[in-house]
Design a protein around this motif. Structure first.
Motif, short mmCIF file in Angstrom:
data_model
loop_
_atom_site.label_atom_id
_atom_site.label_comp_id
_atom_site.label_asym_id
_atom_site.label_seq_id
_atom_site.Cartn_x
_atom_site.Cartn_y
_atom_site.Cartn_z
N MET A 50 0.83 -1.17 0.00
CA MET A 50 0.00 0.00 0.00
C MET A 50 0.88 1.25 0.00
N SER A 51 0.68 2.13 -0.93
CA SER A 51 1.50 3.34 -0.99
C SER A 51 0.76 4.50 -0.33
N SER A 52 1.53 5.37 0.26
CA SER A 52 0.90 6.53 0.89
C SER A 52 1.04 7.72 -0.05
N THR A 53 0.02 8.50 -0.13
CA THR A 53 0.01 9.69 -0.97
C THR A 53 0.07 10.92 -0.08
N ASN A 54 0.99 11.80 -0.39
CA ASN A 54 1.09 13.03 0.36
C ASN A 54 0.04 14.01 -0.16
N LEU A 55 -1.00 14.26 0.64
CA LEU A 55 -2.08 15.15 0.21
C LEU A 55 -1.69 16.62 0.33
N CYS A 56 -0.58 16.89 0.94
CA CYS A 56 -0.17 18.27 1.18
C CYS A 56 1.12 18.56 0.42
N ASP A 57 1.08 18.39 -0.88
CA ASP A 57 2.24 18.62 -1.74
C ASP A 57 2.53 20.12 -1.81
N ALA A 58 3.70 20.53 -1.37
CA ALA A 58 4.07 21.95 -1.34
C ALA A 58 4.03 22.60 -2.71
N ALA A 59 4.26 21.83 -3.76
CA ALA A 59 4.26 22.39 -5.11
C ALA A 59 2.87 22.83 -5.55
N THR A 60 1.82 22.26 -4.97
CA THR A 60 0.46 22.61 -5.38
C THR A 60 -0.16 23.68 -4.49
N LEU A 61 0.50 24.01 -3.39
CA LEU A 61 -0.04 25.03 -2.49
C LEU A 61 0.31 26.41 -3.02
N PRO A 62 -0.63 27.36 -2.94
CA PRO A 62 -0.30 28.72 -3.37
C PRO A 62 0.72 29.35 -2.43
N ARG A 63 1.54 30.22 -2.97
CA ARG A 63 2.58 30.86 -2.16
C ARG A 63 1.94 31.70 -1.04
N TYR A 64 0.89 32.42 -1.38
CA TYR A 64 0.13 33.21 -0.42
C TYR A 64 -1.32 32.73 -0.48
N PRO A 65 -1.72 31.83 0.41
CA PRO A 65 -3.06 31.24 0.32
C PRO A 65 -4.19 32.16 0.75
N THR A 66 -3.91 33.16 1.52
CA THR A 66 -4.97 34.03 2.02
C THR A 66 -4.42 35.41 2.32
N ILE A 67 -5.30 36.36 2.56
CA ILE A 67 -4.89 37.73 2.83
C ILE A 67 -5.86 38.34 3.85
N PHE A 68 -5.33 38.98 4.88
CA PHE A 68 -6.15 39.65 5.88
C PHE A 68 -5.87 41.14 5.81
N VAL A 69 -6.90 41.95 5.85
CA VAL A 69 -6.74 43.40 5.75
C VAL A 69 -7.15 44.04 7.07
N PHE A 70 -6.22 44.75 7.68
CA PHE A 70 -6.49 45.51 8.90
C PHE A 70 -5.98 46.92 8.68
N LYS A 71 -6.81 47.87 8.65
CA LYS A 71 -6.36 49.24 8.51
C LYS A 71 -7.56 50.16 8.44
N ASP A 72 -7.55 51.07 7.52
CA ASP A 72 -8.59 52.08 7.44
C ASP A 72 -9.22 52.10 6.05
N SER A 73 -9.87 53.19 5.72
CA SER A 73 -10.62 53.29 4.47
C SER A 73 -9.77 53.19 3.21
N THR A 74 -8.46 53.31 3.31
CA THR A 74 -7.62 53.19 2.13
C THR A 74 -7.45 51.76 1.67
N VAL A 75 -7.74 50.79 2.52
CA VAL A 75 -7.60 49.38 2.16
C VAL A 75 -8.86 48.56 2.42
N ASP A 76 -9.86 49.13 3.07
CA ASP A 76 -11.06 48.40 3.47
C ASP A 76 -11.98 48.10 2.30
N PRO A 77 -12.29 46.83 2.06
CA PRO A 77 -13.16 46.47 0.93
C PRO A 77 -14.65 46.59 1.27
#
Length: 183
Positions: free
Chosen positions: A1-28
């Motif tokens: 039985m072979s194991s598969t690595n489900l968390c392959d670093a090559a398929t993960l985005p470099r920046y998976p998410t983004i959080f915005v904390f500031k004021d009206s110049t960046v607030d969506p």
């Protein structure tokens, strides 16, 4: 039985998410879900946004955070985190980046050389740097920048959309310069 690595670093985005904390110049548009006195969810705000709709962003179109999320291949447009209609799944993809201090926005005279990059690739034809595109250009912000006040016909030639918030063009250039440093 072979194991598969489900968390392959090559398929993960470099920046998976983004959080915005500031004021009206960046607030969506989280401001739309707060009891704030000054809002921007009416025309002419958003006149250059996709579908030309006001979204609560304090500019004529997209913000630097929208451009950064797109350039980093996270999301095309950031939703307001406080929107009760936003699913938990979408909340996970919204943001993990604390932006730099945007004091340069209020320091108008210092802003001009920083926005004019040395290469043509980033050059924007800034003509108006001491007044905003909306209203009188000096005091118009929030309710003073509205459908009854005049706006310029060429926002890309302005640093500021209203008295204090940059135009979409300035946000695009700033995001491109920031993304170049991140990537």
């Amino acid at each position: 039985m072979s194991s598969t690595n489900l968390c392959d670093a090559a398929t993960l985005p470099r920046y998976p998410t983004i959080f915005v904390f500031k004021d009206s110049t960046v607030d969506p548009s989280n401001n739309d879900f707060l009891p704030a006195m000054i809002k921007s969810n009416f025309f002419p705000y958003g006149q250059d946004f996709p579908d030309h709709i006001p979204t609560g962003r304090f500019t004529n179109g997209r913000l630097i955070t929208n451009f950064l999320a797109s350039l980093l291949e996270i999301k095309e447009l950031l939703p307001p985190y406080m929107d009760p209609m936003l699913s938990k799944d979408k909340h996970r993809r919204v943001l993990a980046l604390r932006l730099l201090d945007w004091g340069w926005i209020s320091a108008r005279t210092r802003a001009i050389p920083e926005l004019r990059a040395p290469t043509e690739e980033y050059a924007i034809p800034v003509v108006y740097h001491t007044v905003g595109c909306c209203g009188s250009g000096f005091w118009a912000i929030g309710p003073l920048c509205n459908a009854a006040t005049p706006t310029c016909s060429n926002p890309s030639q302005f640093i500021f959309w209203d008295a204090v918030h940059p135009t979409e063009e300035v946000y695009k250039v700033a995001a491109t310069l920031a993304a170049d440093k991140l990537l």
